[in-house]
Design an enzyme around this catalytic site. Structure first.
Site, PDB file in Angstrom:
ATOM      1  N   GLU A 179      40.470  43.340  40.342  1.00 34.13           N
ATOM      2  CA  GLU A 179      41.547  43.723  39.420  1.00 34.13           C
ATOM      3  C   GLU A 179      41.429  45.181  38.951  1.00 34.13           C
ATOM      4  O   GLU A 179      41.785  45.486  37.824  1.00 34.13           O
ATOM      5  CB  GLU A 179      41.572  42.786  38.194  1.00 34.13           C
TER       6      GLU A 179
ATOM      7  N   GLU B 246      44.193  34.301  42.008  1.00 33.97           N
ATOM      8  CA  GLU B 246      43.855  33.656  40.740  1.00 33.97           C
ATOM      9  C   GLU B 246      45.119  33.098  40.116  1.00 33.97           C
ATOM     10  O   GLU B 246      45.857  33.814  39.442  1.00 33.97           O
ATOM     11  CB  GLU B 246      43.222  34.641  39.754  1.00 33.97           C
TER      12      GLU B 246
END
Ligand SMILES: *[C@@H]1O[C@H](CO)[C@@H](O)[C@H](O)[C@H]1NC(C)=O
Ligand SMILES: *[C@@H]1O[C@H](CO)[C@@H](O)[C@H](O)[C@H]1NC(C)=O
Ligand SMILES: *[C@@H]1O[C@H](CO)[C@@H](O)[C@H](O)[C@H]1NC(C)=O
Ligand SMILES: *[C@@H]1O[C@H](CO)[C@@H](O)[C@H](O)[C@H]1NC(C)=O
Ligand SMILES: *[C@@H]1O[C@H](CO)[C@@H](O)[C@H](O)[C@H]1NC(C)=O
Ligand SMILES: *[C@@H]1O[C@H](CO)[C@@H](O)[C@H](O)[C@H]1NC(C)=O
Ligand SMILES: *[C@@H]1O[C@H](CO)[C@@H](O)[C@H](O)[C@H]1NC(C)=O
Ligand SMILES: *[C@@H]1O[C@H](CO)[C@@H](O)[C@H](O)[C@H]1NC(C)=O
Ligand SMILES: CC(=O)N[C@H]1CO[C@H](CO)[C@@H](O)[C@@H]1O
Length: 823
Positions: free
Chosen positions: A182, A251
């Site tokens: 991320e 995710e």
């Protein structure tokens, strides 16, 4: 027939041998993950190896497989696997190679997310704190010291995987690896150095030659050949930055984590299923549940600040590894429905057609033979839809739901129609609940004479940042100094004021306790202010600062200070302020009990423990010890720590994590019902208002011994261990709700059987588990049919149809069966 099947089996097992000796070719295009030429959609779930025990792994992996997953994903936890520079630890539940081997043995694929920066609500985002203290280091940017450590560790992990033959290219289970994590969400402030860093990261990863593709999540500018993937609650609108990349959802948050002081987040099965179905409807080919099993933050692993020991995440498997029903089963049914269309989804061409507001039919068709597979979605938040697909039939699609239509003409699944059991878990007192014997305790004071009298281990003329001083070897750092008041005009009405970066502060002046404070409402830096009484001459100021997990997210998260870092610490008199920040401060890292391992029952320490008739209660900085028997059976064991303040707990010397039952969740914002419709966010549906954030703590059965066990607590604030007890977790109530044509399955757990049917109605029952009510009609045989099928059984199954209940239905009416049973 028999011969035919035998041949198929032989061919299948030969195929396995063939791929495992030569390795599989993993590739992809925009429509599919391609494994040895076979076009696949992949359903994956996150299970982190250090958040459970080795003994729990096989069962968790099997339940993931039974739930219809193809793959298991785990991060690698750098801070645990390299706790000191170049000193590695892969023992016990840090043995990720063993974990991935078990995944392989279960016949599942694996996703290796190395990071090695990982967030994951893990202490310091997974990075070891010693990295922070390396000279010249700048974490997660184009910095030679950081890149060297990152590359050394990444190479170490890749080489261990290669040696164990874990990559699919070697015949192992790993089909994808991830590097970084991320970074795209936070890279702005790193500027040009962030851009060149991510280029380096990609090159470094590719040079590892794993033979399987690399992914980078949330990285819109991921350099080729990295695959950019999406994390979030919904990813249907996501497009990878390369048209050749598959659409991957790394995710998909099944729930959310919890902070001390926070309420329990709850995400409905209907909404998780909606998100996943929408993702595949819009061309997704890989979905990973974050988390499929969350587990527990044992030891001091919880991230920070203030993340709880439980990392349940409201995942399909609960903290103890039990199916979280109906979520687990409802998603299993979804996986089966998606797999029916796998071939067409991965080869076909999807076209979408709109049917009124927010209703879309997406048809996937096989270019060669024309066979079809459809998703019919209604993303309206409140309006149900009746859709007429002409020769393909009429469909009722509730608001915020997706129907999956096999051959485009038969509904096999709808995300809002849950046919799965709802289980209400209960904690059962071990032994007879009415007369359970209280545990008997011995205790030991934490030896604090040295620090209260101003003695530390090293000195500095400033207020040090805590992780710099401790290397995070303990939650605790003592700061002490002495102040001479001679020459001060007045010693009355003096206030001690301490500005700290967190997370908890205890203050003492001249060996007397002054007060404690910690952050509230998610704020962890605060100003402590309390009146103190000073005497003429020398006064000793002692401050104990406690960390509760180090921050792990955001740009430059690693530089977030903790402890009294810089202060100021001031004494404020009626006329003047006295800044004592640059006094000489004396420091001590950790507790004496930590140093002498008071938590370890195998270390003698016998003289330390005191046996007194009345064990002291509400006494700060106190150790407690008791023994207990292993609860019988196989149900998971928890310890109820209600009555205690804050601290850490150990069972037979193994840490079960930090505890803080005196930290209560906000008493407002909860509601009994949760509308699955409409976009989810972490605060949308919460439970446990006004209760301790976490009262029960998981004691894995593998921590227990056949005979006596020892529980040791370190109590920081002062508490009362009188009510501490061991309990087991099991299904108390099992509810079922199933539609016409489906099966209603009910089961208990741990060998228990269904003892009572509290409610049964085949008709149009109303309400939900715990408050079902008869609707406008029902079959009079409802109760007796269910009673006969279920009482005295561990599990039962009833096919929901008018025939089962001996009635005939008129016209278009469909029945539904709702049951509430007691285990
Ligand atoms: C792997 O599979 C892809 C797609 O099926 C193919 O293009 C490629 O040539 C294969 N690679 C090897 C080494 O067989
Ligand atoms: C058509 O092709 C699909 C694969 O895309 C296959 O699953 C299906 O069985 C085929 N149907 C027929 C009728 O041949
Ligand atoms: C999908 O098929 C339709 C009709 O057969 C065609 O018009 C369209 O161009 C195709 N789309 C793609 C991306 O191949
Ligand atoms: C405080 O200061 C005032 C004026 O500056 C002075 O008159 C007074 O005596 C001082 N009080 C004390 C307690 O020092
Ligand atoms: C201390 O505070 C009390 C109460 O606020 C006040 O009555 C008293 O005068 C103060 N003493 C000094 C020296 O300021
Ligand atoms: C207190 O002293 C410290 C160290 O000398 C200094 O950095 C800080 O600015 C001072 N704070 C105040 C409020 O005066
Ligand atoms: C222990 O439990 C009893 C009964 O529930 C309760 O009255 C008492 O307040 C509890 N004591 C503590 C210290 O929590
Ligand atoms: C409790 O939650 C409500 C809203 O749910 C919020 O307005 C309030 O500020 C919260 N109180 C505390 C003490 O956090
Ligand atoms: C990638 C993504 O969709 N992230 C979202 C996850 O959910 C939170 C909370 O709703 C959003 O703020 C993020 O943007």
């Amino acid at each position: 027939m028999a011969i035919y099947w035998t041949e198929v089996l032989v061919i299948a097992s030969l195929a396995c041998l063939y791929t495992s000796s030569l390795g599989a070719n993993i590739s992809y295009d925009s429509n599919a993950i391609i494994i040895d030429g076979e076009r696949r959609v992949i359903l994956s779930g996150a299970i982190h190896y250090p958040r459970s025990t080795v003994e729990m792994w096989p069962d968790l992996i099997q339940k993931a497989k039974d739930g219809g997953l193809d793959a298991i994903e785990s991060y690698i936890f750098w801070g645990r696997n390299e706790p000191q520079r170049r000193k590695y630890d892969f023992s016990g539940n840090l043995d990720f190679v063993k974990f991935f081997k078990l995944v392989h043995e279960a016949g599942l694929y694996a996703i290796l997310r190395i990071g090695p920066y990982i967030t994951a609500e893990w202490n310091y985002g997974g990075v070891p704190v010693w990295v922070h203290n390396l000279p010249g280091v700048q974490i997660r940017t184009d910095n030679e010291v950081w890149k060297n450590e990152m590359q050394t560790f990444t190479t170490k992990i890749v080489n261990m995987c290669k040696e164990a033959g874990l990559f699919a290219s070697q015949g192992g289970p790993i089909i994808f690896s991830q590097i970084e994590n991320e970074y795209g969400n936070v890279d702005g402030p790193y500027g040009a150095a962030g851009k060149s860093y991510i280029q380096w990261v990609a090159k470094m990863a590719v040079s590892q030659n794993t033979g399987v593709p690399w992914i980078m999540c949330q990285q819109p500018d991921a350099p080729q050949p990295m695959i950019n993937t999406c994390n979030g609650y919904y990813c249907d609108n996501f497009t990878p930055n390369n048209p050749k990349s598959p659409k991957m959802f790394t995710e998909n948050w099944t729930g959310w984590f919890k902070n001390w002081g926070g309420r329990d987040p709850f995400r409905t099965a209907e909404d998780v299923a909606f998100s996943v179905a929408r993702f595949f409807q819009s061309g997704g080919v890989f979905n990973n549940y974050y988390m499929y099993y969350g587990g527990s933050n044992f030891g001091r692993n919880a991230g920070g600040p203030y993340i709880t020991t439980s990392y349940d995440y409201n995942a399909p498997l609960d903290e103890y590894g039990n199916p979280n029903q109906p979520k687990w089963r409802h998603l299993k049914d979804l996986h089966a429905a998606i797999k029916l269309g796998e071939k067409i989804l991965t080869t076909g061409n999807g076209t979408s057609k709109q049917y009124g507001n927010n209703v879309h039919l997406t048809t996937y068709a096989d270019a060669k033979n024309g066979s079809r597979f459809c998703f019919l979605s209604n993303s309206d938040v409140s309006h149900d839809a009746n859709v007429d697909l002409q020769q393909d039939g009429k469909y009722f699609v509730p608001a915020w739901s997706v129907s999956i239509l096999e051959n485009c003409n038969k509904e096999v699944y709808n995300t809002a129609k849950v046919n799965a059991q709802t289980s209400i878990m209960v904690k059962k007192q071990v032994g007879s609940s009415r007369h359970h014997k209280r545990l008997s305790w011995v205790w030991a004071p934490e030896a604090i004479k040295d620090t209260l009298s101003g003695k530390g281990r090293f000195k500095a003329d400033l207020l040090l940042e805590q992780k710099q001083a401790t290397d995070d070897s303990s939650d605790y750092l003592w700061y002490t100094t002495s102040v001479n008041t001679n020459g001060k005009s007045s010693l009355e009405n003096v206030t001690l004021r301490v500005r700290t970066q967190g997370h908890v502060l205890h203050a003492f002046v001249n060996q007397k306790y002054v007060g404690s404070q910690w952050g509230t409402n998610g704020k962890y830096n605060f100003v402590f202010e309390k009146p103190v009484s000073l005497k003429r001459g020398t006064n000793i100021i002692t401050l104990l600062s406690t960390t509760v997990g180090l921050a792990g997210y955001g740009s430059f998260y690693d530089l977030t200070p903790v402890g009294i870092a810089g202060g100021p610490v001031e004494l404020i008199g009626s006329n003047s302020t006295w800044n004592i920040s640059s006094n000489q401060w004396s420091y001590k890292v950790g507790l004496n009990g930590e140093i002498s391992q008071l938590y370890n029952p195998n270390k003698a320490n016998l003289r330390r423990w005191r046996t007194t008739l009345d064990v002291p209660v509400r006494r700060r900085l106190t150790w407690y010890k008791t023994t207990f028997k292993t609860p019988s059976g196989t149900d998971s064991v928890v310890v109820d720590l209600l009555g205690l303040g804050k601290g850490q707990a150990w069972v037979n010397g193994k840490s079960i994590g930090r505890y803080w039952p005196s930290f209560y969740a906000n008493s407002s914002g909860c509601s009994d019902s949760c509308d699955y419709r409409g976009g989810y966010f972490a605060e949308k549906c919460v439970t446990n208002c006004g209760n301790p954030t976490q009262r029960w703590y998981h004691v894995p059965r593998s921590f227990l011994k056949k005979d006596g066990n020892t529980l040791i607590l370190f109590e920081e604030f002062g508490g009362n261990p009188l009510n501490v007890s061991f309990q087991t977790v099991t299904i108390g109530t099992a509810c079922g709700n199933a539609y016409e044509g489906h099966e209603l399955d009910l089961s208990c757990q741990g060998g228990k059987t269904i003892s009572e049917i509290k409610f049964a109605s085949y008709g149009d029952p109303q309400g939900k588990c715990g408050s079902f009510k008869k609707g406008s009609w029902e079959a009079s045989s409802s109760f007796s049919v269910v009673d006969k099928a279920c009482i005295g059984r561990e599990s039962c199954s009833i096919s929901v149809s008018s025939k089962t209940f001996g009635i005939s239905l008129l016209g278009n009416v469909d029945g539904r069966l709702a049951v509430e049973a007691i285990c």
